[in-house]
Design an enzyme around this catalytic site. Structure first.
Site, PDB file in Angstrom:
ATOM      1  N   SER A 126      39.809  43.189  35.761  1.00 40.51           N
ATOM      2  CA  SER A 126      40.598  43.079  37.172  1.00 40.51           C
ATOM      3  C   SER A 126      41.470  42.232  37.493  1.00 40.51           C
ATOM      4  O   SER A 126      42.316  42.332  38.254  1.00 40.51           O
ATOM      5  CB  SER A 126      39.176  42.713  37.906  1.00 40.51           C
ATOM      6  OG  SER A 126      38.185  43.690  38.011  1.00 40.51           O
ATOM      7  N   HIS A 177      40.372  37.768  40.361  1.00 37.62           N
ATOM      8  CA  HIS A 177      41.246  38.549  41.476  1.00 37.62           C
ATOM      9  C   HIS A 177      42.368  37.941  42.085  1.00 37.62           C
ATOM     10  O   HIS A 177      43.618  38.192  42.121  1.00 37.62           O
ATOM     11  CB  HIS A 177      40.413  39.218  42.312  1.00 37.62           C
ATOM     12  CG  HIS A 177      39.492  40.183  41.930  1.00 37.62           C
ATOM     13  ND1 HIS A 177      38.769  41.460  42.689  1.00 37.62           N
ATOM     14  CD2 HIS A 177      39.058  40.681  40.507  1.00 37.62           C
ATOM     15  CE1 HIS A 177      38.291  41.963  42.129  1.00 37.62           C
ATOM     16  NE2 HIS A 177      38.317  41.628  40.848  1.00 37.62           N
TER      17      HIS A 177
END
Length: 199
Positions: A126, A177
């Site tokens: 991610s 993230h």
């Protein structure tokens, strides 16, 4: 830009790095399903583990990028990579694209190391994928000629939803993230070609 119409062989030829990453993370996921002590040992040695990094196991800043916690995790990240990576690989070239992908993932993991507690563990691509969104955001903000208005709106919408979901979903590495996104933004000026075909 984000709709894939290539056949399998053409996809491999045009996007070798994207193909290699997709294949590698699938192979690793399958291998880690094998119930053998040696496989478990390698799994334990390659996940992101802040305490291990503090003890000098620096490779844990890289290896988690290619490891996933389950099939749904693997599938979601692979689909994101399949949709959003090819255009950037074509735009940036294979080496620059690989540098921004791994670089963003590492930056995301460094952010995780410094902010999360020592016992924190994590896996997943991610952070690297958010790094790709960081490159797209840089293009939208500073290199508008590389992407048309419709695709820019798609990226901004998807990025806004993705950032929102980062704080809503359970068991998400928020730091990966955020720092992955910032890493993609930071790496874009030196890695994005001065002259490139737009989309």
């Amino acid at each position: 830009m984000f709709i894939r119409t290539e056949d399998f062989q053409t996809f491999i030829r045009l996007y070798p790095v994207t193909t290699a990453i997709l294949a590698l993370q699938l192979v690793i996921w399958v291998l880690f399903l094998i119930p053998l002590p040696t496989v478990q040992m390698w799994s334990d040695l390659t996940i992101g583990f802040n305490w291990g990094i503090a003890e000098g196991e620096w490779w844990r800043l890289v290896t988690p990028i290619f490891i996933h916690a389950g099939f749904s995790h693997l599938l979601f990240n692979s689909m994101s990579l399949f949709l959003f990576a090819p255009a950037l690989e074509r735009m940036m070239g294979t080496l620059r694209f690989l540098a921004v992908y791994i670089g963003s993932g590492v930056i995301g993991n460094i952010g995780t190391y410094f902010i999360e507690p020592p016992e924190y563990t994590h896996v997943g691509a991610s952070g690297a994928i958010f790094g790709l969104f960081g490159v797209y955001l840089y293009i939208v903000l500073f290199r508008k000629g590389l992407m048309d208005r419709a695709n820019s709106q798609i990226i901004v919408t998807i990025l806004a939803i993705s950032v929102l979901m980062t704080f809503v979903n359970y068991n998400i590495n928020i730091m990966a993230h955020i720092f992955g996104l910032l890493g993609g933004l930071a790496l874009s000026p030196p890695l994005l070609k001065k002259k490139s075909d737009g989309f």
